[in-house]
Design a protein around this motif. Structure first.
Motif, PDB file in Angstrom:
ATOM      1  N   UNK A 151     -16.643   4.068   2.460  1.00 33.65           N
ATOM      2  CA  UNK A 151     -16.897   4.913   1.300  1.00 33.65           C
ATOM      3  C   UNK A 151     -15.974   4.574   0.121  1.00 33.65           C
ATOM      4  N   UNK A 152     -15.590   3.303   0.020  1.00 25.80           N
ATOM      5  CA  UNK A 152     -14.767   2.894  -1.117  1.00 25.80           C
ATOM      6  C   UNK A 152     -13.346   3.433  -1.074  1.00 25.80           C
ATOM      7  N   UNK A 153     -12.879   3.810   0.101  1.00 27.64           N
ATOM      8  CA  UNK A 153     -11.530   4.375   0.241  1.00 27.64           C
ATOM      9  C   UNK A 153     -10.518   3.265   0.498  1.00 27.64           C
ATOM     10  N   UNK A 154      -9.239   3.629   0.415  1.00 31.16           N
ATOM     11  CA  UNK A 154      -8.152   2.682   0.695  1.00 31.16           C
ATOM     12  C   UNK A 154      -6.964   3.451   1.245  1.00 31.16           C
ATOM     13  N   UNK A 155      -6.208   2.803   2.145  1.00 29.62           N
ATOM     14  CA  UNK A 155      -4.982   3.400   2.667  1.00 29.62           C
ATOM     15  C   UNK A 155      -3.829   2.457   2.334  1.00 29.62           C
ATOM     16  N   UNK A 156      -2.751   3.030   1.817  1.00 29.77           N
ATOM     17  CA  UNK A 156      -1.604   2.239   1.370  1.00 29.77           C
ATOM     18  C   UNK A 156      -0.354   2.678   2.112  1.00 29.77           C
ATOM     19  N   UNK A 157       0.403   1.700   2.630  1.00 30.43           N
ATOM     20  CA  UNK A 157       1.647   1.964   3.349  1.00 30.43           C
ATOM     21  C   UNK A 157       2.822   1.447   2.528  1.00 30.43           C
ATOM     22  N   UNK A 158       3.860   2.288   2.415  1.00 29.41           N
ATOM     23  CA  UNK A 158       5.063   1.926   1.665  1.00 29.41           C
ATOM     24  C   UNK A 158       6.205   1.636   2.638  1.00 29.41           C
ATOM     25  N   UNK A 159       7.177   0.797   2.232  1.00 29.48           N
ATOM     26  CA  UNK A 159       8.295   0.440   3.125  1.00 29.48           C
ATOM     27  C   UNK A 159       9.103   1.642   3.623  1.00 29.48           C
ATOM     28  N   UNK A 160       9.184   2.705   2.848  1.00 28.21           N
ATOM     29  CA  UNK A 160      10.016   3.848   3.235  1.00 28.21           C
ATOM     30  C   UNK A 160       9.396   4.788   4.233  1.00 28.21           C
ATOM     31  N   UNK A 161       8.151   4.549   4.668  1.00 29.63           N
ATOM     32  CA  UNK A 161       7.521   5.428   5.641  1.00 29.63           C
ATOM     33  C   UNK A 161       6.476   6.351   5.059  1.00 29.63           C
TER      34      UNK A 161
END
Length: 445
Positions: A256-266
């Motif tokens: 559905x055009x979504x995205x998940x983003x992970x950052x170094x700090x958790x």
């Protein structure tokens, strides 16, 4: 006809009269500050044989994070002295686990820690009373095992003793990874005031664990509006050691055009099709990714009641809640212990036999003291595995109508109607009206 009707009414009312009689024992007006009345037990040599197919195990947890086992040759506290110095810890939790291969049942029975009991070495002519929670410290685990047997009328010969740290570690084992528990608003308020660690009590509808079998796996995520999303995640971006975070910001597209983003700090964020962003946190350990976006009970006394995922330390704090809300008693504390144990049993239902044996080996490594060897623990694990599809049955010792509060020896305790408790416990263990799996088998002619 009239005689028949009267007989029928008498039979129908008999349970009511019995209940009233039981309730009467607890409500008899007696001084609260006094010694317990004469306690009738069953001598060890007179205990009946264990029911065919039943296996009883006494699980004990002492009230310490770190501990050394009480030496078996350590001298017992003199009967006249009262309780001894707190050298080895008091049993904060006492659970009888009963595995019944004949009736295909799994039973968990809690004993309240404040129960007044007859100390080991007492006689009918001279009885010495104490609280059951002190028996291990004063007389040892073997004596406690025998004492519980004689008070309940069943023979329990196997026990395992744990401390808080070991219980916590078992709940956090890779094969278990915490428990799911329904929390009330009062329990959430209590846990938040005790500052459970951040991200260790997360609303279940915002907790999404993902176990990697290969380098990639699909994370299934449900938005706050109930929309189901899927993300294909590559485990190669996460560090297995150290913090478990990604080295640099990384994003994966989803349905559905979504995205998940992970950052170094958790921290992490999920961007929906309409541009809405749902923020959360994540961790990566033992090749397992955990994404958390739901309510966090950490310092959040207004988190909504409902189903939560709890890590080991927080689950232990939950089991030890002394009073959450009006009317909460030590009976609720034993109920919370049974709740966590039942939740752990549910987690084990999908185990393979190898995983069950791995859990048994882990328990053997974590245990503080036991009279079971590794082979016996593995055998018990095998029995439990064959019963993994059973509904967990729970029993509280004593029942509400068989207990009354007293104070003796400068300590508060609960006086128990042990003969009535023995009868009800025996009825619970003998209850075989549950349909066994074999009853569903259809044999062709």
């Amino acid at each position: 006809m009239r005689k028949f009707i009267c007989l029928l009414i008498a039979v129908l009312l008999l349970p009511c009269f019995a209940a009233a009689e039981d309730s009467g024992w607890a409500n008899v007006r007696l001084p609260k500050e006094r010694m317990p009345e004469f306690i009738e037990t069953v001598p060890w040599d007179d205990l009946p044989d264990t029911n065919p197919g039943q296996h009883h195990y006494l699980l004990l947890c002492i009230d310490r994070w770190q501990s050394s086992p009480r030496p078996k040759d350590y001298p017992s506290t003199p009967l006249e002295q009262g309780r001894g110095a707190d050298k080895f810890g008091f049993t904060d939790g006492m659970v009888i686990l009963t595995l019944d291969t004949a009736a295909h049942r799994v039973m968990i029975s809690n004993i309240i820690r404040d129960a007044a009991v007859l100390k080991p070495g007492s006689t009918d002519e001279k009885q010495y009373y104490g609280r059951i929670t002190y028996i291990y410290n004063d007389f040892g685990a073997e004596a406690l095992c025998r004492l519980i047997s004689e008070h309940l009328g069943i023979k329990i010969e196997k026990y395992i003793l744990f401390n808080f740290s070991q219980i916590q570690d078992i709940i956090d084992l890779e094969c278990l990874d915490g428990v799911y528990v329904e929390l009330t608003a009062d329990e959430i308020d209590y846990l938040a005031r005790y500052a459970v660690p951040r991200h260790t009590v997360i609303k279940a509808d915002g907790y999404f664990p993902l176990k990697f079998a290969d380098s990639t796996a699909v994370l299934q995520y449900v938005t706050t509006k109930g929309q189901a999303l899927e993300f294909t995640i590559d485990s190669g971006h996460f560090r297995e050691t150290d913090s478990g975070y990604v080295d640099s910001t990384v994003s994966f597209t989803g349905s559905w055009g979504s995205a998940i983003t992970f950052e170094p700090g958790g921290s992490c964020s999920i961007t929906l099709e309409d541009g809405t962003v749902e923020k959360g946190f994540y961790s990566f350990e033992h090749n397992r990714l955990e994404v958390m976006t739901g309510a966090d009970v950490h310092l959040n006394r207004r988190a909504p009641a409902g189903l939560y995922h709890m890590k080991g330390h927080s689950a232990l704090l939950y089991m030890r809640i002394r009073k959450a809300g009006k009317g909460d008693t030590d009976f609720m504390r034993t109920q919370r212990v049974r709740t966590v144990l039942s939740a752990l049993a549910d987690e084990c239902r999908a185990f393979s036999l190898d995983e069950a044996n791995a859990l048994a080996n882990s328990i053997n490594e974590h245990q503080d003291t036991t009279n079971m060897n590794l082979q016996e623990i593995v055998e018990a694990s095998g029995i439990a595995w064959t019963l993994r599809d059973c509904t967990i049955e729970e029993f509280r010792i004593p029942r509400q109508e068989d207990v009354r509060s007293i104070t003796f020896g400068n300590m508060a305790a609960e006086e128990i109607n042990w003969p009535s408790t023995r009868t009800k416990f025996a009825e619970f263990l003998d209850h075989t009206t549950l349909t066994r799996d074999i009853d569903y088998l259809v044999v062709d002619d």
